[in-house]
Design an enzyme around this catalytic site. Structure first.
Site, PDB file in Angstrom:
ATOM      1  N   PRO A 103     -16.206  -4.371   1.910  1.00 11.68           N
ATOM      2  CA  PRO A 103     -17.586  -4.737   2.228  1.00 11.68           C
ATOM      3  C   PRO A 103     -18.596  -3.692   1.772  1.00 11.68           C
ATOM      4  O   PRO A 103     -19.788  -3.989   1.660  1.00 11.68           O
ATOM      5  CB  PRO A 103     -17.568  -4.875   3.756  1.00 11.68           C
ATOM      6  CG  PRO A 103     -16.478  -3.962   4.196  1.00 11.68           C
ATOM      7  CD  PRO A 103     -15.421  -4.088   3.135  1.00 11.68           C
TER       8      PRO A 103
ATOM      9  N   GLN B 254     -16.980   8.531   9.664  1.00  8.54           N
ATOM     10  CA  GLN B 254     -17.363   7.352   8.885  1.00  8.54           C
ATOM     11  C   GLN B 254     -17.199   6.082   9.710  1.00  8.54           C
ATOM     12  O   GLN B 254     -18.019   5.169   9.637  1.00  8.54           O
ATOM     13  CB  GLN B 254     -16.506   7.269   7.619  1.00  8.54           C
ATOM     14  CG  GLN B 254     -16.760   8.381   6.621  1.00  8.54           C
ATOM     15  CD  GLN B 254     -15.760   8.366   5.477  1.00  8.54           C
ATOM     16  OE1 GLN B 254     -14.592   8.013   5.656  1.00  8.54           O
ATOM     17  NE2 GLN B 254     -16.200   8.757   4.300  1.00  8.54           N
TER      18      GLN B 254
ATOM     19  N   TYR C  71       0.851  -1.190   0.000  1.00  9.85           N
ATOM     20  CA  TYR C  71       0.000   0.000   0.000  1.00  9.85           C
ATOM     21  C   TYR C  71       0.887   1.241   0.000  1.00  9.85           C
ATOM     22  O   TYR C  71       1.462   1.618   1.025  1.00  9.85           O
ATOM     23  CB  TYR C  71      -0.930   0.013   1.218  1.00  9.85           C
ATOM     24  CG  TYR C  71      -1.933  -1.123   1.260  1.00  9.85           C
ATOM     25  CD1 TYR C  71      -2.182  -1.930   0.141  1.00  9.85           C
ATOM     26  CD2 TYR C  71      -2.647  -1.404   2.415  1.00  9.85           C
ATOM     27  CE1 TYR C  71      -3.098  -2.967   0.189  1.00  9.85           C
ATOM     28  CE2 TYR C  71      -3.580  -2.439   2.465  1.00  9.85           C
ATOM     29  CZ  TYR C  71      -3.787  -3.219   1.349  1.00  9.85           C
ATOM     30  OH  TYR C  71      -4.702  -4.252   1.397  1.00  9.85           O
TER      31      TYR C  71
END
Length: 324
Positions: free
Chosen positions: A207, A290, A54
């Site tokens: 997801p 979030q 990443y």
């Protein structure tokens, strides 16, 4: 927060995990990324997932820096190895050389003495499986890794790895990290039942389908500015979701969520967590708020009637496969 065992192991991880793909070290500023980690920890999230690939280690560095604020035994830290980390012929894959060297590099970036869950990011057909499994086992024996896992391996590859590991008397693989959401369900056919039989838990990524299952993208409307889909650096995996037939059904799912008094993201996460073989759903977040909203999904219980309604909405796109 609720916690589940990871496969047949004794390790317990939060039903919601925090990931760092496409966010930390890339699209989210360092301090904001750290605030997201702090918020997750405060909410009881103990599972933090990253990977060496990443942004070539930048995400690991951010996650490691943020987690230094907490006792090392209070969280579960996962990272991965496989994708290229350099231009040399041995700077990729699952050879013993690459696994050993990248484990050391990840430990340094993360600022820790051990990795809780070290995962093979993909399957490497160019390396003998025995070599890969032996390297992972040696890392566990050395104490640098506590548990080994895999990501996006097929059912057949999982079976081969489990059986060979037993023959060689190695520490078992305890997890698989596949993509899984309302729109991408391929693991239900073989990977989930095989994993449950062989004792692997699923720590699923995406997801919320790259944000599609938050309801921010509407059929017939332009992509909102400031979103992942509007960012050319991070939108290569989301583009294939942006079809009206998909977005129309997402709109129906959002209407259902509103009727239930919850957000679409909470409905989508609760749907993933309905699977007993799923140990954790890994979310990405660019803002602490979030995480707070998504964490509430662990409180949602879906009735048989709600699940039937969801299946009816999704029926015609069950074979949808995005580019990711």
């Amino acid at each position: 927060m609720n916690y589940r065992r990871l496969g047949n192991s004794g390790l317990r991880i939060s039903e919601i995990g925090l990931g760092s793909w496409l966010t930390y070290g890339t699209a989210v500023e360092r301090e904001t990324a750290k605030e997201c980690v702090y918020k997750a920890y405060d909410l009881g999230i103990n599972f933090f997932d990253t990977a060496n690939a990443y942004n070539r280690g930048a995400a690991e560095a951010v996650v490691g820096e943020a987690l230094k604020s907490y006792p090392r035994d209070s969280y579960v830290l996962a990272t991965k190895v496989y994708f290229p980390m350099g231009d040399g012929p041995n700077d990729r894959g699952l050879s013993r050389k690459h696994i050993m060297e990248q484990c050391e590099a990840s430990l340094k970036r993360l600022g820790t003495d051990y990795i809780d869950l070290y995962q093979c990011h993909r399957y490497d057909t160019s390396v003998p499986l025995e070599e890969t499994l032996r390297a992972l086992d040696d890392l566990v024996t050395q104490g640098k890794v506590l548990y080994a896992g895999i990501s996006e391996w097929s059912a057949a590859q999982i079976v081969d790895a489990v059986r060979l590991g037993r023959q060689m008397n190695l520490h078992p693989i305890i997890s698989n990290q596949p993509i899984y959401n309302m729109l991408v369900r391929y693991i239900e056919k073989e990977v989930l039942p095989i994993s449950e039989r062989e004792g692997l838990g699923q720590v699923v990524f995406s997801p919320l389908a790259q944000g599609i299952l938050t309801g921010k993208y509407k059929p017939g409307h332009p992509v909102p500015s400031g979103t992942r889909a509007a960012n050319d650096e991070t939108n290569q995996w989301i583009k294939s979701y942006l079809r009206d037939d998909v977005l129309n059904r997402v709109q129906q799912l959002e209407d259902l969520a509103i009727d239930m008094g919850i957000s679409l993201s909470q409905l989508a996460l609760a749907w993933v967590l309905r699977q007993p073989g799923v140990s954790s759903a890994i979310i990405g977040a660019s803002r602490p708020a979030q995480i707070e909203e998504n964490a509430k999904a662990v409180e949602v219980r879906l009735t048989d009637e709600i699940l039937r309604q969801i299946d009816g909405i999704l029926e015609e796109i069950n074979d949808f496969v995005p580019i990711w």
